[in-house]
Design a protein around this motif. Structure first.
Motif, PDB file in Angstrom:
ATOM      1  N   ASP B   8       7.209  -0.184   1.234  1.00 19.04           N
ATOM      2  CA  ASP B   8       7.383   0.478   0.150  1.00 19.04           C
ATOM      3  C   ASP B   8       6.983  -0.251  -1.367  1.00 19.04           C
ATOM      4  N   VAL B   9       6.152   0.451  -2.088  1.00 20.59           N
ATOM      5  CA  VAL B   9       5.908  -0.132  -3.512  1.00 20.59           C
ATOM      6  C   VAL B   9       6.750  -0.528  -4.294  1.00 20.59           C
ATOM      7  N   GLU B  10       7.768   0.268  -4.285  1.00 22.58           N
ATOM      8  CA  GLU B  10       8.994  -0.155  -5.175  1.00 22.58           C
ATOM      9  C   GLU B  10       9.429  -1.326  -4.763  1.00 22.58           C
ATOM     10  N   THR B  11       9.590  -1.784  -3.401  1.00 19.83           N
ATOM     11  CA  THR B  11      10.141  -3.058  -2.786  1.00 19.83           C
ATOM     12  C   THR B  11       9.339  -4.064  -3.206  1.00 19.83           C
ATOM     13  N   ILE B  12       8.023  -3.843  -3.102  1.00 16.34           N
ATOM     14  CA  ILE B  12       7.025  -5.073  -3.364  1.00 16.34           C
ATOM     15  C   ILE B  12       7.281  -5.378  -5.099  1.00 16.34           C
TER      16      ILE B  12
END
Lengths: 314, 147, 147, 314
Positions: B8-12
């Motif tokens: 997920d983008v927020e995790t990256i």
């Protein structure tokens, strides 16, 4: 940050300016100086040996400044004996570094604020304000004509910078503040040279001794109170309260500041900050230069000035 | 799959924020690069906010709602500057013209218009300042440390 | 406004990518922090891809379409392993079971199933490798420089 | 990366392990070692003075390894006279560093590949493979029973790691490859100790002299061909072609590799890589540890092994 090709271009430029072959060693970007990219460059010159210079590069009109008048005023004031770094060369084209730039002699010293360095600094600033315009070689700044023009020229100057750098629509609070500043502009008795960005952090000193006043890009003709307001409210906030500054300046340089007028000049400086900071967002959004400090200046730094401005006068 | 669950983008972004702050920034030599590393923590935090909501659209909508209230206020005072300002399509253009007119005309209606628009605009500043707090801190730390 | 035009996310990510690559990474002291700075260039490039399309959904759809073709192929061969595999709801589960069954049964139908599913899965690997090329390069540079 | 509290915990742990008060100086993370976080720590000990140690910390089961057997096999093999770093202590709990870890003596040397260091290295690896299991103190590894179990135990071991670390649904090509490996497992005459991760980059040398074999986390009982395949196809690819490796090993250590069997063991190693790399994605997605190398391992590194595997056998 500076490419190999640019290094070679800069070497040729400096060799020609200094009249002797020079090679460029280490070139480090300084973290101070938001409006200009500033590099400390080590030079090895055939006759004069090692020397350090500062390369001050424009950035797509960031903060609305340009170098031509900055170089002219620095040369003129150095001629008047003010502590100003020597300008070695000025390159108005974008051919060498992609942006106009000028080169000045490196001045040893620190800009970290100390209390002992303040006295000689405000003395110098007051001396700048006392210079008789007729007696010095500065004829390139617009002269305020009417009594309110010292304020009004600045309001419109920064309004133009803000409007021409706008990314999208206008900002209602900036527009309202501009109108307030137009409607409330005070009169100025006698226009003088105004530094435009004075205060702690913008002069170099060593051991309490003043070595140089720096950052002449906002210098213009106007009301010296504009400078004192900038020093007190923009750069000097963390150093003393407004009351303490007013008392200190009365004591040190004999300046008696009227508090209502001071409030106006503080508002003008906050407005100027909001207007010039806004240019950073446009440069970033248009992808002219993607440095993260531009994102900061164009968002939170712009907004913090705007918020103070709105809290002050709107 | 190859990889059925894409990260997920927020995790990256959180990975980059943590790594910049805890691993990279403390190891950077030189004021300018370190300042940049610290600023980027703020840039990426800001990206997270921008991904969570359409800030531009919410701002326009909030201001448009306030302008609807202004329409009611000026119904009682048919001065041409209010009507002209309210014809602007962009709520920011309309609010700009209204507030400039308020500065010029004064009076009770002007006061009421200002009292309607100011809270919305101030709240928008505060919200954006909160989203860009990381950038602000990095900038302020660099100013303090200027040398 | 305060700021009517919020900066676009891709622009901020590009700012971080350029700044990491050109300003920060070259100034990091220490192998581990430098390796992390280089990897983050790849992380952020990957984020840009993830924001451009819903990769997860496209992958599922591509594989589901291939499974529809498999249904036509196995219509001629009613072996229970094909039917059971095709009942899986997830296309990845279904493809997994089919390919395992192909390894076990062999034969012409198995060959046709493999020839239907493999190109889709290989193309998905290639696409994801392209999206993560920056991470791969940073990883490879670190392996080469291992000491 | 290591907090102040962890530093104090580590100091207490090391003082107790070494039997003398020690304080920890600089602690730098190494960039090698993906499965474990590796730190070089400088110690100042009351009696023995300055020494360097390496702290090798587990990472949420990354790559499927755990330290217990790694420590046991290192101690046993050092006892047999193989070049293995001395393990100073092993901490199986998560209390001190948040993950299990062990500490070993720092061995001077580099793992950058040189051709001259290769001969003593492959000699040592061959020596490892020749060790009689009955004669050494290693009884904690699962013994392959049937003739195909040296392969099959590995297929299932990595299948379990892959399945238990899965973030979401299974990967069709991994599943298919696992089945191919089950169906095509070769027989092994005599199980031996297999290092599990050998080749250029995983031994330390200085001036052509072998100082230590490193990375014992994947060591198990199985077919030595698995190691040669790993060395040739996983770590040795950039050093020599497969043909050149086969000829070199025949010449240097008298190993005659059957190319069909070698192909199987190469596939098994690629599969192992794909399986263990997949664990990184789960750790990252579950936010157990957000290091960007995990994102790399869980995406492109996993996929590059999977692609090679699929191209090889599917």
């Amino acid at each position: 940050m500076i490419s190999q090709e640019q290094v070679r271009g800069l070497e040729a430029h400096l060799s020609s300016a200094l009249g002797e072959p020079c090679t460029l060693g280490r070139t480090d970007r300084m973290s101070m100086g938001q409006s200009r990219a500033m590099y400390i460059a080590e030079l090895e010159c055939e006759r004069s040996g090692r020397r350090k210079v500062v390369v001050r590069v424009e950035q797509w009109g960031l903060l609305g400044g340009e170098s031509r008048d900055e170089v002219r005023v620095m040369r003129a004031l150095r001629g008047e004996g003010l502590p100003v770094a020597e300008v070695i060369s000025y390159e108005p084209s974008c051919e060498i570094l992609g942006q106009p730039f000028f080169v000045m002699e490196f001045v040893e010293g620190t800009s970290v604020f100390t209390r002992e360095s303040l006295d000689p600094y405000v003395d110098s600033l007051a001396r700048l304000h006392r210079l008789e315009l007729s007696a010095i070689d500065i004829d390139f700044f617009e002269m305020p004509k009417g009594p309110r023009d010292s304020a009004l020229l600045q309001v419109e100057r920064w309004y133009d910078v803000y409007r021409s750098g706008l990314a999208g629509e206008p900002s209602p609070l900036v527009e309202e503040a501009a109108q307030w500043l137009r409607n409330n502009a005070p009169e100025t008795e006698q226009p003088r040279l105004v530094h435009g960005d004075p205060g702690p952090g913008n002069y170099l000193h060593e051991g309490g001794e003043l070595r140089a006043l720096v950052d002449w890009e906002f210098t213009h003709l106007g009301d010296p109170e504009e400078d004192w307001a900038y020093l007190i409210a923009m750069r000097g906030m963390g150093v003393m309260t407004e009351d303490a500054w007013v008392a200190y300046l009365a004591d040190q340089v004999g300046i008696e500041l009227d508090r209502d007028r001071l409030a106006y000049w503080i508002a003008l400086n906050l407005y100027k900050g909001a207007c010039i900071d806004q240019t950073a967002l446009g440069i970033f959004i248009r992808r002219e230069y993607l440095a993260p400090n531009l994102l900061a200046i164009g968002t939170c730094i712009h907004l913090s000035a705007l918020k103070r401005l709105a809290d002050t006068v709107l | 799959m190859t990889l059925p669950v894409a990260p997920d983008v927020e995790t990256i972004l959180d990975s980059c924020i943590e790594t910049l702050r805890d691993v990279v920034a403390p190891s950077v030599e030189g004021d300018w690069p370190r300042y940049n590393a610290e600023l980027m923590v703020g840039s990426l935090e800001y990206v997270k906010h921008l991904l969570r909501e359409d800030i531009d659209a919410s701002r326009r909508e909030e201001l448009s709602r306030a302008l609807d209230q202004v329409k009611e206020i000026v119904a009682a005072d048919p001065a041409p500057e209010w009507a002209e300002a309210l014809q602007e399509e962009s709520p920011f253009e309309a609010a700009s013209r209204l507030l400039v007119a308020c500065q010029n005309s004064g009076g009770e209606v002007a006061e009421r218009i200002r009292a309607t628009l100011h809270p919305v605009l101030h709240a928008q500043i505060d919200a954006e300042m909160a989203r860009t707090m990381g950038l602000f801190s990095a900038f302020a730390r660099n100013m303090v440390g200027a040398k």
